[in-house]
Design a protein around this motif. Structure first.
Motif, PDB file in Angstrom:
ATOM      1  N   THR A 183       0.834  -1.207   0.000  1.00  9.55           N
ATOM      2  CA  THR A 183       0.000   0.000   0.000  1.00  9.55           C
ATOM      3  C   THR A 183       0.869   1.256   0.000  1.00  9.55           C
ATOM      4  O   THR A 183       0.644   2.189  -0.768  1.00  9.55           O
ATOM      5  CB  THR A 183      -0.943   0.008   1.217  1.00  9.55           C
ATOM      6  OG1 THR A 183      -1.774  -1.138   1.162  1.00  9.55           O
ATOM      7  CG2 THR A 183      -1.782   1.267   1.255  1.00  9.55           C
ATOM      8  N   ALA A 184       1.880   1.277   0.868  1.00  6.92           N
ATOM      9  CA  ALA A 184       2.771   2.434   0.943  1.00  6.92           C
ATOM     10  C   ALA A 184       3.488   2.659  -0.382  1.00  6.92           C
ATOM     11  O   ALA A 184       3.644   3.795  -0.835  1.00  6.92           O
ATOM     12  CB  ALA A 184       3.782   2.240   2.072  1.00  6.92           C
ATOM     13  N   ARG A 185       3.906   1.582  -1.026  1.00  9.95           N
ATOM     14  CA  ARG A 185       4.641   1.711  -2.286  1.00  9.95           C
ATOM     15  C   ARG A 185       3.792   2.289  -3.413  1.00  9.95           C
ATOM     16  O   ARG A 185       4.331   2.855  -4.356  1.00  9.95           O
ATOM     17  CB  ARG A 185       5.226   0.369  -2.697  1.00  9.95           C
ATOM     18  CG  ARG A 185       6.449   0.007  -1.890  1.00  9.95           C
ATOM     19  CD  ARG A 185       7.069  -1.285  -2.322  1.00  9.95           C
ATOM     20  NE  ARG A 185       8.310  -1.516  -1.593  1.00  9.95           N
ATOM     21  CZ  ARG A 185       8.903  -2.680  -1.494  1.00  9.95           C
ATOM     22  NH1 ARG A 185       8.381  -3.748  -2.091  1.00  9.95           N
ATOM     23  NH2 ARG A 185      10.025  -2.790  -0.805  1.00  9.95           N
ATOM     24  N   THR A 186       2.472   2.180  -3.329  1.00  7.78           N
ATOM     25  CA  THR A 186       1.633   2.798  -4.363  1.00  7.78           C
ATOM     26  C   THR A 186       1.791   4.316  -4.332  1.00  7.78           C
ATOM     27  O   THR A 186       1.620   4.971  -5.355  1.00  7.78           O
ATOM     28  CB  THR A 186       0.144   2.424  -4.204  1.00  7.78           C
ATOM     29  OG1 THR A 186      -0.330   2.901  -2.951  1.00  7.78           O
ATOM     30  CG2 THR A 186      -0.072   0.929  -4.332  1.00  7.78           C
ATOM     31  N   TYR A 187       2.134   4.857  -3.181  1.00  5.60           N
ATOM     32  CA  TYR A 187       2.408   6.290  -3.063  1.00  5.60           C
ATOM     33  C   TYR A 187       3.901   6.581  -3.233  1.00  5.60           C
ATOM     34  O   TYR A 187       4.272   7.580  -3.841  1.00  5.60           O
ATOM     35  CB  TYR A 187       1.946   6.821  -1.698  1.00  5.60           C
ATOM     36  CG  TYR A 187       0.460   6.721  -1.507  1.00  5.60           C
ATOM     37  CD1 TYR A 187      -0.384   7.714  -2.003  1.00  5.60           C
ATOM     38  CD2 TYR A 187      -0.105   5.624  -0.858  1.00  5.60           C
ATOM     39  CE1 TYR A 187      -1.762   7.615  -1.849  1.00  5.60           C
ATOM     40  CE2 TYR A 187      -1.480   5.530  -0.699  1.00  5.60           C
ATOM     41  CZ  TYR A 187      -2.292   6.522  -1.198  1.00  5.60           C
ATOM     42  OH  TYR A 187      -3.655   6.423  -1.044  1.00  5.60           O
ATOM     43  N   CYS A 188       4.749   5.727  -2.685  1.00  4.32           N
ATOM     44  CA  CYS A 188       6.190   5.972  -2.667  1.00  4.32           C
ATOM     45  C   CYS A 188       6.851   5.833  -4.044  1.00  4.32           C
ATOM     46  O   CYS A 188       7.698   6.653  -4.402  1.00  4.32           O
ATOM     47  CB  CYS A 188       6.887   5.011  -1.706  1.00  4.32           C
ATOM     48  SG  CYS A 188       6.398   5.201   0.023  1.00  4.32           S
ATOM     49  N   ASN A 189       6.497   4.796  -4.782  1.00  4.07           N
ATOM     50  CA  ASN A 189       7.209   4.534  -6.033  1.00  4.07           C
ATOM     51  C   ASN A 189       7.166   5.688  -7.024  1.00  4.07           C
ATOM     52  O   ASN A 189       8.196   6.031  -7.593  1.00  4.07           O
ATOM     53  CB  ASN A 189       6.730   3.231  -6.667  1.00  4.07           C
ATOM     54  CG  ASN A 189       7.213   2.019  -5.897  1.00  4.07           C
ATOM     55  OD1 ASN A 189       8.086   2.109  -5.050  1.00  4.07           O
ATOM     56  ND2 ASN A 189       6.624   0.871  -6.179  1.00  4.07           N
ATOM     57  N   PRO A 190       6.016   6.340  -7.255  1.00  2.00           N
ATOM     58  CA  PRO A 190       6.013   7.470  -8.198  1.00  2.00           C
ATOM     59  C   PRO A 190       6.327   8.825  -7.550  1.00  2.00           C
ATOM     60  O   PRO A 190       6.333   9.847  -8.232  1.00  2.00           O
ATOM     61  CB  PRO A 190       4.574   7.458  -8.730  1.00  2.00           C
ATOM     62  CG  PRO A 190       3.757   6.934  -7.596  1.00  2.00           C
ATOM     63  CD  PRO A 190       4.655   5.918  -6.909  1.00  2.00           C
TER      64      PRO A 190
ATOM     65  N   TRP B  97       9.106   4.204   4.618  1.00  2.00           N
ATOM     66  CA  TRP B  97       9.683   5.467   4.169  1.00  2.00           C
ATOM     67  C   TRP B  97      10.393   5.221   2.839  1.00  2.00           C
ATOM     68  O   TRP B  97      11.171   4.284   2.716  1.00  2.00           O
ATOM     69  CB  TRP B  97      10.694   6.000   5.175  1.00  2.00           C
ATOM     70  CG  TRP B  97      10.105   6.421   6.479  1.00  2.00           C
ATOM     71  CD1 TRP B  97       9.773   5.606   7.530  1.00  2.00           C
ATOM     72  CD2 TRP B  97       9.780   7.744   6.880  1.00  2.00           C
ATOM     73  NE1 TRP B  97       9.265   6.351   8.559  1.00  2.00           N
ATOM     74  CE2 TRP B  97       9.262   7.671   8.183  1.00  2.00           C
ATOM     75  CE3 TRP B  97       9.886   8.993   6.270  1.00  2.00           C
ATOM     76  CZ2 TRP B  97       8.841   8.798   8.882  1.00  2.00           C
ATOM     77  CZ3 TRP B  97       9.474  10.112   6.973  1.00  2.00           C
ATOM     78  CH2 TRP B  97       8.962  10.013   8.252  1.00  2.00           C
ATOM     79  N   GLY B  98      10.143   6.060   1.861  1.00  2.00           N
ATOM     80  CA  GLY B  98      10.846   5.939   0.586  1.00  2.00           C
ATOM     81  C   GLY B  98      10.640   4.599  -0.092  1.00  2.00           C
ATOM     82  O   GLY B  98      11.512   4.119  -0.802  1.00  2.00           O
ATOM     83  N   GLY B  99       9.504   3.966   0.140  1.00  2.00           N
ATOM     84  CA  GLY B  99       9.213   2.682  -0.493  1.00  2.00           C
ATOM     85  C   GLY B  99       9.896   1.493   0.151  1.00  2.00           C
ATOM     86  O   GLY B  99       9.965   0.415  -0.443  1.00  2.00           O
ATOM     87  N   THR B 100      10.404   1.660   1.359  1.00  2.40           N
ATOM     88  CA  THR B 100      11.070   0.563   2.073  1.00  2.40           C
ATOM     89  C   THR B 100      10.426   0.380   3.440  1.00  2.40           C
ATOM     90  O   THR B 100       9.772   1.282   3.963  1.00  2.40           O
ATOM     91  CB  THR B 100      12.569   0.861   2.285  1.00  2.40           C
ATOM     92  OG1 THR B 100      12.698   2.017   3.122  1.00  2.40           O
ATOM     93  CG2 THR B 100      13.290   1.085   0.973  1.00  2.40           C
ATOM     94  N   ASP B 101      10.664  -0.786   4.018  1.00  4.50           N
ATOM     95  CA  ASP B 101      10.232  -0.997   5.392  1.00  4.50           C
ATOM     96  C   ASP B 101      11.455  -0.961   6.309  1.00  4.50           C
ATOM     97  O   ASP B 101      12.590  -0.818   5.836  1.00  4.50           O
ATOM     98  CB  ASP B 101       9.434  -2.295   5.544  1.00  4.50           C
ATOM     99  CG  ASP B 101      10.225  -3.550   5.213  1.00  4.50           C
ATOM    100  OD1 ASP B 101      11.465  -3.476   5.088  1.00  4.50           O
ATOM    101  OD2 ASP B 101       9.601  -4.612   5.078  1.00  4.50           O
ATOM    102  N   THR B 102      11.239  -1.067   7.590  1.00  6.08           N
ATOM    103  CA  THR B 102      12.321  -0.961   8.564  1.00  6.08           C
ATOM    104  C   THR B 102      13.399  -2.016   8.326  1.00  6.08           C
ATOM    105  O   THR B 102      14.593  -1.705   8.379  1.00  6.08           O
ATOM    106  CB  THR B 102      11.763  -1.077  10.001  1.00  6.08           C
ATOM    107  OG1 THR B 102      10.750  -0.084  10.170  1.00  6.08           O
ATOM    108  CG2 THR B 102      12.841  -0.875  11.039  1.00  6.08           C
ATOM    109  N   ALA B 103      13.009  -3.246   8.028  1.00 10.72           N
ATOM    110  CA  ALA B 103      13.988  -4.321   7.816  1.00 10.72           C
ATOM    111  C   ALA B 103      14.850  -4.051   6.584  1.00 10.72           C
ATOM    112  O   ALA B 103      16.062  -4.291   6.605  1.00 10.72           O
ATOM    113  CB  ALA B 103      13.270  -5.660   7.683  1.00 10.72           C
TER     114      ALA B 103
END
Length: 120
Positions: free
Chosen positions: A29-36, A56-62
């Motif tokens: 879900t986050a990447r739908t906003y982060c990637n573009p 953040w920035g299309g990545t997760d904490t791990a």
């Protein structure tokens, strides 16, 4: 932080990007906003700098933890040898194979070339 004004996620609930528990669906879900997003790189750098959790920035904490992990073997930017040592009390590195020394932060830009005699 002015860069956040240009973020595509602006105005969305914080819980979408900083959930109590991260999971693959939330990251997707986050990447739908982060990637573009035009400020994705700045966002990622901010999270890496401050050790933030969440998406953040299309990545997760791990993923960010893996990005920050020190690599086991440095390679010389000139000859790609792994016979590299860190200089004591300095940010320089030295390749024992070709004698090149460089600043660790800018491995792509060597500072000097020095021949090192191999001691048997």
């Amino acid at each position: 932080m002015r860069w956040q004004d240009d973020a595509l996620c602006g105005g969305l609930p914080l819980g979408v990007f900083v959930p109590d528990k991260e999971d693959p669906k939330g990251l997707e879900t986050a990447r739908t906003y982060c990637n573009p997003c035009p400020v994705r790189g700045t966002c990622l750098r901010y999270a890496l700098t401050y050790g933030l959790r969440g998406y953040w920035g299309g990545t997760d904490t791990a993923e960010r933890r893996r990005l920050k992990a020190k690599k086991d073997r440095a390679k010389c930017p000139s000859c790609t040898s792994t016979r590299v040592v860190d200089m004591v009390d300095s940010h320089d590195a030295l390749c024992l194979a070709c004698g090149l020394s460089w600043l660790r932060e800018s491995a792509a830009q060597p500072r000097t070339s020095t021949r090192v005699r191999t001691v048997a």
